[in-house]
Design a protein around this motif. Structure first.
Motif, PDB file in Angstrom:
ATOM      1  N   TRP A  73     -11.926  18.296 -25.692  1.00  0.00           N
ATOM      2  CA  TRP A  73     -11.269  17.360 -24.996  1.00  0.00           C
ATOM      3  C   TRP A  73      -9.968  17.045 -25.300  1.00  0.00           C
ATOM      4  O   TRP A  73      -9.228  17.071 -24.599  1.00  0.00           O
ATOM      5  CB  TRP A  73     -11.771  15.943 -25.504  1.00  0.00           C
ATOM      6  CG  TRP A  73     -11.197  14.774 -25.080  1.00  0.00           C
ATOM      7  CD1 TRP A  73     -10.445  13.837 -25.946  1.00  0.00           C
ATOM      8  CD2 TRP A  73     -11.041  14.207 -23.803  1.00  0.00           C
ATOM      9  NE1 TRP A  73      -9.834  12.942 -25.236  1.00  0.00           N
ATOM     10  CE2 TRP A  73     -10.120  12.873 -23.857  1.00  0.00           C
ATOM     11  CE3 TRP A  73     -11.695  14.516 -22.556  1.00  0.00           C
ATOM     12  CZ2 TRP A  73      -9.729  12.220 -22.763  1.00  0.00           C
ATOM     13  CZ3 TRP A  73     -11.078  13.712 -21.549  1.00  0.00           C
ATOM     14  CH2 TRP A  73     -10.195  12.626 -21.559  1.00  0.00           C
ATOM     15  N   ARG A  74      -9.315  17.720 -26.500  1.00  0.00           N
ATOM     16  CA  ARG A  74      -8.088  17.808 -26.806  1.00  0.00           C
ATOM     17  C   ARG A  74      -7.406  18.716 -26.125  1.00  0.00           C
ATOM     18  O   ARG A  74      -6.126  18.527 -25.549  1.00  0.00           O
ATOM     19  CB  ARG A  74      -7.747  17.924 -28.418  1.00  0.00           C
ATOM     20  CG  ARG A  74      -8.248  16.401 -29.059  1.00  0.00           C
ATOM     21  CD  ARG A  74      -7.703  16.799 -30.726  1.00  0.00           C
ATOM     22  NE  ARG A  74      -8.587  17.624 -31.304  1.00  0.00           N
ATOM     23  CZ  ARG A  74      -9.756  17.647 -31.971  1.00  0.00           C
ATOM     24  NH1 ARG A  74     -10.326  16.364 -31.997  1.00  0.00           N
ATOM     25  NH2 ARG A  74     -10.223  18.624 -32.639  1.00  0.00           N
ATOM     26  N   CYS A  79      -6.636  17.475 -22.650  1.00  0.00           N
ATOM     27  CA  CYS A  79      -5.694  16.682 -22.503  1.00  0.00           C
ATOM     28  C   CYS A  79      -4.179  17.125 -22.614  1.00  0.00           C
ATOM     29  O   CYS A  79      -3.173  16.905 -21.954  1.00  0.00           O
ATOM     30  CB  CYS A  79      -5.813  15.526 -23.467  1.00  0.00           C
ATOM     31  SG  CYS A  79      -7.387  14.530 -23.157  1.00  0.00           S
ATOM     32  N   GLN A  82     -12.641   6.294 -20.446  1.00  0.00           N
ATOM     33  CA  GLN A  82     -11.378   5.638 -20.391  1.00  0.00           C
ATOM     34  C   GLN A  82     -10.915   4.659 -19.172  1.00  0.00           C
ATOM     35  O   GLN A  82     -10.366   3.827 -19.266  1.00  0.00           O
ATOM     36  CB  GLN A  82     -10.223   6.852 -20.371  1.00  0.00           C
ATOM     37  CG  GLN A  82      -9.752   7.539 -21.574  1.00  0.00           C
ATOM     38  CD  GLN A  82      -8.774   8.571 -21.487  1.00  0.00           C
ATOM     39  OE1 GLN A  82      -8.380   8.843 -20.647  1.00  0.00           O
ATOM     40  NE2 GLN A  82      -8.438   8.962 -22.615  1.00  0.00           N
ATOM     41  N   ALA A 105      -5.192  11.597 -19.174  1.00  0.00           N
ATOM     42  CA  ALA A 105      -5.585  12.922 -19.366  1.00  0.00           C
ATOM     43  C   ALA A 105      -4.524  14.181 -19.010  1.00  0.00           C
ATOM     44  O   ALA A 105      -4.322  15.125 -19.620  1.00  0.00           O
ATOM     45  CB  ALA A 105      -6.873  13.589 -18.665  1.00  0.00           C
TER      46      ALA A 105
END
Length: 142
Positions: free
Chosen positions: A95-96, A99, A130, A141
């Motif tokens: 996920w990081r 993003c 979100q 994102a």
């Protein structure tokens, strides 16, 4: 999957069946098609046992080649064939990476199903989360 945000693919030169060494022209064709779709970044999920399939054709390695041709790259190496290939921390790392990377991001493992599917489902769930919190998930994102 989501225009200008997220896409999936097989790895360059993937064919069902036994793994084999990949030829440079196969990678070049894959890159040309990927660039034509406007992909800016790649999140590669190939484990260290699959990257050597590219060493003969790309002595600098697949990930370095991606960077050389202009992609932004993140690598979350994950062994193929596991029933649950990711820990919660690895999902968060994916996920990081998503993003942080310029969009659109293409996620790939080998066949583009198991590992890729799990990571993409996680990313989509986080985007939906979100959106449910009143934020613009796609903007968050980016």
């Amino acid at each position: 999957m989501i225009r200008d945000l997220l896409a999936i693919s097989t790895r360059p030169g993937y064919r069902p069946g036994d793994e084999r060494l990949v030829e440079r022209h196969e990678v070049e064709e894959w890159v040309a098609k990927t660039k034509a779709k406007g992909i800016a970044s790649i999140l590669c999920l190939l484990d260290e046992d699959q990257l050597p399939l590219y060493r003969r054709a790309l002595p600098e390695g697949l990930l370095a080649y991606y960077r050389e041709v202009g992609f932004h790259v993140a690598h979350l190496p994950t062994h193929d064939g596991l029933s649950e290939p990711y820990t919660p921390e690895e999902y968060e790392q994916a996920w990081r990476y998503f993003c942080e990377l310029p969009k659109p991001v293409l996620v790939h493992c080998s066949a583009g199903h198991d590992r890729t599917g799990r990571v993409v489902r996680y990313i989509l769930a986080r985007l939906e989360e979100q959106r449910g919190q009143g934020g613009d998930a796609e903007s968050a994102a980016r």
